[in-house]
Design an enzyme around this catalytic site. Sequence first.
Site, PDB file in Angstrom:
ATOM      1  N   ARG A   1      38.582  47.341  38.650  1.00 40.49           N
ATOM      2  CA  ARG A   1      38.718  48.083  40.202  1.00 40.49           C
ATOM      3  C   ARG A   1      39.840  48.784  40.387  1.00 40.49           C
ATOM      4  O   ARG A   1      39.689  49.992  41.182  1.00 40.49           O
ATOM      5  CB  ARG A   1      38.583  46.897  41.151  1.00 40.49           C
ATOM      6  CG  ARG A   1      38.392  47.577  42.632  1.00 40.49           C
ATOM      7  CD  ARG A   1      38.125  46.558  43.572  1.00 40.49           C
ATOM      8  NE  ARG A   1      37.537  46.881  45.005  1.00 40.49           N
ATOM      9  CZ  ARG A   1      38.139  46.517  46.117  1.00 40.49           C
ATOM     10  NH1 ARG A   1      39.392  45.668  45.801  1.00 40.49           N
ATOM     11  NH2 ARG A   1      37.856  47.025  47.198  1.00 40.49           N
TER      12      ARG A   1
ATOM     13  N   HIS B   1      39.962  52.772  41.723  1.00 45.28           N
ATOM     14  CA  HIS B   1      40.491  53.181  43.032  1.00 45.28           C
ATOM     15  C   HIS B   1      41.601  54.193  42.778  1.00 45.28           C
ATOM     16  O   HIS B   1      41.848  55.045  43.631  1.00 45.28           O
ATOM     17  CB  HIS B   1      40.984  51.917  43.739  1.00 45.28           C
ATOM     18  CG  HIS B   1      39.771  51.380  44.377  1.00 45.28           C
ATOM     19  ND1 HIS B   1      40.122  50.454  45.764  1.00 45.28           N
ATOM     20  CD2 HIS B   1      38.673  51.352  44.190  1.00 45.28           C
ATOM     21  CE1 HIS B   1      38.982  49.972  46.059  1.00 45.28           C
ATOM     22  NE2 HIS B   1      38.056  50.378  45.360  1.00 45.28           N
TER      23      HIS B   1
ATOM     24  N   ASN C   1      42.135  49.148  50.007  1.00 47.15           N
ATOM     25  CA  ASN C   1      43.098  48.519  49.116  1.00 47.15           C
ATOM     26  C   ASN C   1      43.692  47.413  49.567  1.00 47.15           C
ATOM     27  O   ASN C   1      44.283  46.515  48.838  1.00 47.15           O
ATOM     28  CB  ASN C   1      44.078  49.599  48.639  1.00 47.15           C
ATOM     29  CG  ASN C   1      43.180  50.580  47.573  1.00 47.15           C
ATOM     30  OD1 ASN C   1      42.426  50.410  47.056  1.00 47.15           O
ATOM     31  ND2 ASN C   1      43.778  51.833  47.732  1.00 47.15           N
TER      32      ASN C   1
ATOM     33  N   HIS D   1      30.255  45.516  39.010  1.00 45.61           N
ATOM     34  CA  HIS D   1      30.182  44.314  39.838  1.00 45.61           C
ATOM     35  C   HIS D   1      29.439  43.071  39.286  1.00 45.61           C
ATOM     36  O   HIS D   1      29.036  42.182  39.658  1.00 45.61           O
ATOM     37  CB  HIS D   1      29.478  44.489  41.044  1.00 45.61           C
ATOM     38  CG  HIS D   1      30.286  45.639  42.141  1.00 45.61           C
ATOM     39  ND1 HIS D   1      29.754  46.016  43.240  1.00 45.61           N
ATOM     40  CD2 HIS D   1      31.618  46.056  42.013  1.00 45.61           C
ATOM     41  CE1 HIS D   1      30.802  46.774  44.044  1.00 45.61           C
ATOM     42  NE2 HIS D   1      31.751  46.669  43.125  1.00 45.61           N
TER      43      HIS D   1
HETATM   44  C1  HEM Z   1      29.461  52.112  44.641  1.00 43.23           C
HETATM   45  C2  HEM Z   1      30.371  52.062  45.331  1.00 43.23           C
HETATM   46  C3  HEM Z   1      31.314  50.846  45.522  1.00 43.23           C
HETATM   47  C4  HEM Z   1      31.826  50.084  46.591  1.00 43.23           C
HETATM   48  C5  HEM Z   1      31.110  50.245  48.090  1.00 43.23           C
HETATM   49  C6  HEM Z   1      32.394  49.034  46.117  1.00 43.23           C
HETATM   50  C7  HEM Z   1      33.008  48.065  46.933  1.00 43.23           C
HETATM   51  C8  HEM Z   1      33.571  46.937  46.649  1.00 43.23           C
HETATM   52  C9  HEM Z   1      34.323  45.930  47.597  1.00 43.23           C
HETATM   53  C10 HEM Z   1      33.904  45.891  49.005  1.00 43.23           C
HETATM   54  C11 HEM Z   1      34.834  44.907  46.593  1.00 43.23           C
HETATM   55  C12 HEM Z   1      35.252  43.443  47.195  1.00 43.23           C
HETATM   56  C13 HEM Z   1      36.602  43.981  47.645  1.00 43.23           C
HETATM   57  C14 HEM Z   1      37.310  42.519  48.316  1.00 43.23           C
HETATM   58  O1  HEM Z   1      36.450  41.433  48.709  1.00 43.23           O
HETATM   59  O2  HEM Z   1      38.541  42.647  48.737  1.00 43.23           O
HETATM   60  C15 HEM Z   1      34.640  45.406  45.421  1.00 43.23           C
HETATM   61  C16 HEM Z   1      35.036  44.758  44.424  1.00 43.23           C
HETATM   62  C17 HEM Z   1      35.085  45.060  43.045  1.00 43.23           C
HETATM   63  N1  HEM Z   1      34.441  46.343  42.479  1.00 43.23           N
HETATM   64 FE1  HEM Z   1      33.515  47.504  43.753  1.00 43.23          FE
HETATM   65  N2  HEM Z   1      32.576  49.047  44.747  1.00 43.23           N
HETATM   66  C18 HEM Z   1      32.083  50.227  44.212  1.00 43.23           C
HETATM   67  C19 HEM Z   1      32.147  50.797  43.050  1.00 43.23           C
HETATM   68  C20 HEM Z   1      32.859  50.272  41.999  1.00 43.23           C
HETATM   69  C21 HEM Z   1      33.201  50.816  40.947  1.00 43.23           C
HETATM   70  C22 HEM Z   1      32.509  52.389  40.487  1.00 43.23           C
HETATM   71  C23 HEM Z   1      33.879  50.029  40.115  1.00 43.23           C
HETATM   72  C24 HEM Z   1      34.403  50.093  38.726  1.00 43.23           C
HETATM   73  C25 HEM Z   1      34.102  50.905  37.655  1.00 43.23           C
HETATM   74  C26 HEM Z   1      33.866  48.821  40.844  1.00 43.23           C
HETATM   75  C27 HEM Z   1      34.806  47.729  40.566  1.00 43.23           C
HETATM   76  C28 HEM Z   1      34.806  46.517  41.263  1.00 43.23           C
HETATM   77  C29 HEM Z   1      35.111  45.287  40.612  1.00 43.23           C
HETATM   78  C30 HEM Z   1      35.557  44.809  39.224  1.00 43.23           C
HETATM   79  C31 HEM Z   1      35.517  44.334  41.958  1.00 43.23           C
HETATM   80  C32 HEM Z   1      35.758  42.716  41.889  1.00 43.23           C
HETATM   81  C33 HEM Z   1      37.475  42.928  41.976  1.00 43.23           C
HETATM   82  C34 HEM Z   1      38.275  41.707  42.084  1.00 43.23           C
HETATM   83  O3  HEM Z   1      37.531  40.599  41.923  1.00 43.23           O
HETATM   84  O4  HEM Z   1      39.350  41.736  41.998  1.00 43.23           O
HETATM   85  N3  HEM Z   1      33.361  48.939  41.952  1.00 43.23           N
HETATM   86  N4  HEM Z   1      33.712  46.563  45.239  1.00 43.23           N
END
Ligand code: HEM
Length: 325
Positions: free
Chosen positions: A68, A72, A100, A199
């Site tokens: 992530r 970002h 972030n 995800h």
């Molecule tokens: C399509 C639009 C996307 C949205 C709206 C989105 C939104 C989010 C949100 C809201 C979270 C949780 C953050 C939190 O609870 O603090 C999250 C977690 C995450 N996102 Fe996304 N995301 C998107 C696309 C992506 C992409 C493109 C990737 C990587 C290629 C990605 C990888 C991740 C990962 C791996 C997590 C878990 C992080 C952790 O556990 O530390 N996301 N995302």
Amino acid sequence: MASHIYTTPCIIASLSCFLLLLSSFSQCQAQMSPTFYNKTCPNALKIIRTTVNQAISRDRRMAASLVRLHFHDCFVQGCDASILLDSTPVIEGEKDALPNNASARGYDVIEAAKREIEKSCPGVVSCADILTVAARDAVVSAGGPSWAVNLGRRDSTMAYHAKAGTDLPSPYSDLDTLITAFAKKGLSKRDLVALSGAHTLGQTQCFLFRYRIYNHTDVDPDFANTRKRQCPEQQIGDKNLSPLDLVTPYVFDNNYYKNLMQKKGLLQSDQNLFNGGVTDSIVSEYAKSPEAFNTDFVSAMIKLSEIQPLIDGHGIIRKVCSAVN
Ligand code: HEM
Ligand SMILES: *[C@@H]1O[C@H](CO)[C@@H](O)[C@H](O)[C@H]1NC(C)=O
Ligand SMILES: *[C@@H]1O[C@H](CO)[C@@H](O)[C@H](O)[C@H]1NC(C)=O
Ligand SMILES: *[C@@H]1O[C@H](CO)[C@@H](O)[C@H](O)[C@H]1NC(C)=O
């Protein structure tokens, strides 16, 4: 640009770039390549892999967090390590921007890899490249596919706090908004769906999916009820974590897409990829075929990692990732 990284073909490329300068600056790009540091820092990739694997063995969630963090970084003014800069009186850090702050993690892992690399080859390897390789290694460590990472990105001297607020997609985005946000970065609908498959790993905080599990109709009721236990309706437990893929939270697989087809997407933005819209067919394809998902995920990650890289003498090689030199 540090002169010692030039090889003969690069000098030729630079000369032809110079001649092209007036007509077409955009063609003046040094080639990034997977062997960029072979001569100048042969152990760089190994050091990154070791550091990443150690961090993940201490904290399994770190694989997700690094993937992530890289996303970002790249979505905000390109893959330039701008996300890693701390705020100062003259820099308003991206890390403090809404998407972030109290959410993105893994900064220390990149800093640790950088510190180790600086011991053997000071001033050579960019933080932007370290973060890109770390994301790849994190996917591999969770059982996902591997690929060669093109290297040669350099680091920004600035952070883009406001852009972090506008360019990173919100978990409440509808499908058109997601498609547009990705198209702005040169990424297609397939790239959007494939990258969202990240995800399959990681966790999300209660306040980001509360509305969905309490008030939406396009959610599996049993799934919503299970999630409610960790996420009360009242304004308590905002930061409680739930896995984005409840089935296999630490394994990089295609369960994420199967979940979506059962209305078990945790974020509204996840479910919007399978909600009767134009991306439904891509979700079904990845749910059926892990191979198709892996292939498209790799090609989309490569595209993501090559958004607006600082090359050709632009940017710097930071000494530490959290500050400009
Ligand atoms: C399509 C639009 C996307 C949205 C709206 C989105 C939104 C989010 C949100 C809201 C979270 C949780 C953050 C939190 O609870 O603090 C999250 C977690 C995450 N996102 Fe996304 N995301 C998107 C696309 C992506 C992409 C493109 C990737 C990587 C290629 C990605 C990888 C991740 C990962 C791996 C997590 C878990 C992080 C952790 O556990 O530390 N996301 N995302
Ligand atoms: C660069 O290093 C890698 C890993 O050590 C090696 O597999 C590859 O053959 C090298 N390539 C070149 C062009 O030297
Ligand atoms: C970041 O999050 C922390 C903890 O939730 C909060 O105290 C702080 O005010 C936030 N900072 C910014 C700049 O939003
Ligand atoms: C769900 O909707 C009800 C009625 O509009 C509202 O009172 C409640 O606060 C909402 N719950 C959440 C978690 O948003």
